[in-house]
Design an enzyme around this catalytic site. Sequence first.
Site, PDB file in Angstrom:
ATOM      1  N   CYS A  33      -2.304  -0.498   7.475  1.00 15.29           N
ATOM      2  CA  CYS A  33      -1.578   0.787   7.498  1.00 15.29           C
ATOM      3  C   CYS A  33      -1.611   1.524   8.907  1.00 15.29           C
ATOM      4  CB  CYS A  33      -1.882   1.515   6.090  1.00 15.29           C
ATOM      5  SG  CYS A  33      -1.612   0.671   4.563  1.00 15.29           S
TER       6      CYS A  33
ATOM      7  N   HIS B 149       0.688  -1.079  -0.155  1.00 15.18           N
ATOM      8  CA  HIS B 149      -0.023  -0.177  -0.069  1.00 15.18           C
ATOM      9  C   HIS B 149       0.857   1.466   0.052  1.00 15.18           C
ATOM     10  CE1 HIS B 149      -3.893  -2.003   1.753  1.00 15.18           C
ATOM     11  NE2 HIS B 149      -3.172  -2.724   0.757  1.00 15.18           N
TER      12      HIS B 149
ATOM     13  N   CYS C  34      -6.020   2.153   5.705  1.00 18.09           N
ATOM     14  CA  CYS C  34      -6.741   0.711   6.174  1.00 18.09           C
ATOM     15  C   CYS C  34      -6.200   0.372   7.580  1.00 18.09           C
ATOM     16  CB  CYS C  34      -6.719  -0.283   4.991  1.00 18.09           C
ATOM     17  SG  CYS C  34      -4.884  -1.092   5.130  1.00 18.09           S
TER      18      CYS C  34
ATOM     19  N   GLU D  22       1.081   3.746   1.763  1.00 18.20           N
ATOM     20  CA  GLU D  22       1.667   4.138   3.317  1.00 18.20           C
ATOM     21  C   GLU D  22       2.864   3.273   3.577  1.00 18.20           C
ATOM     22  OE1 GLU D  22      -2.969   4.566   3.631  1.00 18.20           O
ATOM     23  OE2 GLU D  22      -1.579   3.267   2.449  1.00 18.20           O
TER      24      GLU D  22
END
Length: 172
Positions: free
Chosen positions: A93, A56, A90, A58
């Site tokens: 993260c 992701h 999310c 992040e």
Amino acid sequence: MVKSRSMERYMTEALNEARKALDKSEIPVGAVIVKDGEIIGRGHNTTDTDGDPTAHAEINALRQAGKHLKDTLNWRRLTGCDMYVTMEPCAMCAGALVWARIEHVYVGVMDPKAGGCGSVLNVINEQRLNHQVELTEIPEGPLKDECREIVQGFFRDLRVKQKQKKLEGKNL
């Protein structure tokens, strides 16, 4: 509180990262990590590109920031660092933000379906954990609109493509 110009500058950089994800047909989320006014980590979603469900925006930014600080005494933690991200992180993260000891996260738009920073879960402010992360959602305006539109446009286009594919399958 961060100055408005700084927020705009760093969120614009996060949007540039989101566009990189969009160019790769990835969910367009981008993030940057800032320490002492310097961007030390950048990331955008690369889950499909890398074949890695943890890639992701992040996480990619955290990895880069950690490498940037590797030769410092406290490289295992990103204390004194802030993250600017186009969409609410999310749960995975959000947990990584806590673990990394990020001080503050600035969010373009919240994610009412999968957000881990207050929308669905609130991992970053779980009092049973040994660190909490402050969150600021950017104010209404052109940057927020762009953060919202890049994600909504991606999913709108994806639904159209899926519908076309389904129709093509019926016409065979």
